[in-house]
Design a protein around this motif. Structure first.
Motif, mmCIF file in Angstrom:
data_model
loop_
_atom_site.group_PDB
_atom_site.id
_atom_site.type_symbol
_atom_site.label_atom_id
_atom_site.label_comp_id
_atom_site.label_asym_id
_atom_site.label_seq_id
_atom_site.Cartn_x
_atom_site.Cartn_y
_atom_site.Cartn_z
ATOM 1 N N ASN A 117 5.967 -5.388 -2.800
ATOM 2 C CA ASN A 117 7.418 -5.397 -2.690
ATOM 3 C C ASN A 117 8.036 -4.074 -3.121
ATOM 4 O O ASN A 117 8.926 -3.538 -2.455
ATOM 5 N N ILE A 118 7.590 -3.563 -4.245
ATOM 6 C CA ILE A 118 8.208 -2.350 -4.770
ATOM 7 C C ILE A 118 7.870 -1.144 -3.904
ATOM 8 O O ILE A 118 8.709 -0.243 -3.701
ATOM 9 N N ILE A 119 6.667 -1.102 -3.349
ATOM 10 C CA ILE A 119 6.282 0.030 -2.501
ATOM 11 C C ILE A 119 7.074 0.026 -1.202
ATOM 12 O O ILE A 119 7.608 1.060 -0.770
ATOM 13 N N ILE A 120 7.189 -1.134 -0.567
ATOM 14 C CA ILE A 120 7.914 -1.184 0.705
ATOM 15 C C ILE A 120 9.401 -0.941 0.503
ATOM 16 O O ILE A 120 10.082 -0.383 1.369
ATOM 17 N N SER A 121 9.935 -1.307 -0.657
ATOM 18 C CA SER A 121 11.344 -1.020 -0.951
ATOM 19 C C SER A 121 11.577 0.476 -1.078
ATOM 20 O O SER A 121 12.573 1.014 -0.566
#
Length: 377
Positions: free
Chosen positions: A81-85
């Protein structure tokens, strides 16, 4: 030259006519492609990514120390989640949203982030309510499959509405392109109401008769997570409903809820369900017990010799959803037969002193269990 300057002034005046809560979504820093909105979302996501990076080695060691797949699953969802955000924010800053391809790419990125966040949001809830008493790879795969399909259906509907019928409230007249409108106010309003009702029902479950039939989570962090999601969706439905009736106060409300969702959901999942596990000096349990496991499911379990069906023994999933006392072997029922070697294995190696073969033989065994009887040497 004069015509170009007058056109620039006209565009600026048109932009200034938009309310602040709309301008903040598309205004750029010093006429660059870096939008203030993207930068505001990127900064907290970058900070949390740095936080995860600094603790990555320690987290990997903890994950290797436990045989439970649920911790790895949750940690993987948080990382994804944090990487794609972060990727979405960076790409949105580089593309020109005023072009057709740029607008399309920007919306697809928003929808992709929403897909991962929604799948994570529901996985936490579904696993806690329906599969919290299990801790096997098969149950986790089932949960992820169901939540991914639901999230995929939601995202496809949102994408179709965004491409085929963009919401006019998110049209930028000065630049002649459409911002990401979350599928339109009607879709946003209806979906927010549905999610708010679902989370409200979960909140009242402990006060209904179903609490005796369901293995409901007892950990306060789970209900705090549900309460925050209920509040977010309730406020979001209010904002989108106001905007649906042309009340631009609603745009400010949905801006706040959107910012909170895309910056705080992933840290909330981490702190509510993983921070305690990663914070302890040593995992409390190195294996998971299963009750009445069939032979064909042996790949999903880690068992001891002469494993018994002890219903009171807890799995690592209970560490996430239940109170901490479930891992204390002294909290087990006094009438439950327990192998002393099993009880000793739950303790930290540093807490066991003077432990030897002779002391092991001197331990008194409770009621006779199958496969464990004291023998006279």
């Amino acid at each position: 030259m004069a015509e170009s300057q007058s056109q620039s002034v006209s565009i600026r005046e048109t932009s200034n006519l938009d309310p602040f809560c709309k301008r903040i979504l598309y205004e750029e820093i010093s006429s660059s492609r870096v939008r203030i909105w993207d930068l505001a979302i990127l900064i907290p996501n970058i900070l949390f990514l740095v936080f995860l990076g600094l603790r990555f080695n320690r987290a990997i060691l903890k994950l290797r120390a436990t045989s439970s797949p649920i911790f790895l699953t949750f940690y993987g969802l948080v990382i994804a989640n944090i990487i794609i955000s972060v990727v979405r924010c960076c790409v949105s800053m580089t593309v020109n949203a005023a072009t057709v391809s740029g607008e399309f790419a920007d919306k697809i990125l928003w929808i992709s982030v929403r897909f991962f966040l929604l799948a994570t949001e529901m996985s936490v809830v579904v696993f806690g309510l329906a599969f919290g008493h299990l801790d096997s790879r098969s149950s986790i795969r089932h949960v992820l499959l169901v939540t991914s399909l639901i999230s995929l259906g939601f995202s496809i509907s949102q994408a179709v509405l965004e491409m085929m019928s963009p919401d006019e409230h998110f049209h930028v007249d000065s630049k002649d392109y459409n911002l990401f409108g979350h599928g339109g106010m009607l879709f946003w309003f209806a979906s927010s109401i549905v999610f708010a009702v679902i989370y409200l029902c979960i909140l009242v479950l402990p006060w209904t008769r179903l609490r005796d039939r369901l293995a409901l989570p007892t950990k306060r962090s789970f209900y705090t997570y549900i309460l925050l999601l209920f509040t977010l969706n309730a406020v979001q439905s209010l904002g989108s409903g106001l905007l649906l009736y042309e009340l631009y106060t609603g745009l400010c409300i949905v801006d706040v809820t959107t910012y909170a969702y895309f910056t705080l959901l992933t840290p909330l999942v981490y702190y509510a369900f993983l921070s305690e596990f990663f914070g302890v000096s040593q995992p409390s349990i190195m294996f998971s017990y299963k009750a009445q496991v069939d032979d064909h499911m042996e790949d999903d379990t880690v068992s001891l010799p002469h494993q018994q069906s002890f219903s009171s023994l807890k799995t690592d999933s209970d560490y996430i959803y239940q109170n901490n006392s479930v891992y204390n072997s002294t909290q087990l029922d006094a009438n439950t037969p327990i192998n002393p070697l099993y009880a000793a294995s739950l303790q930290s190696p540093d807490s066991i002193t003077g432990y030897s073969i002779d002391s092991c033989q001197s331990l008194e065994v409770g009621p006779i269990t199958s496969g464990y009887q004291r023998t006279n040497m």
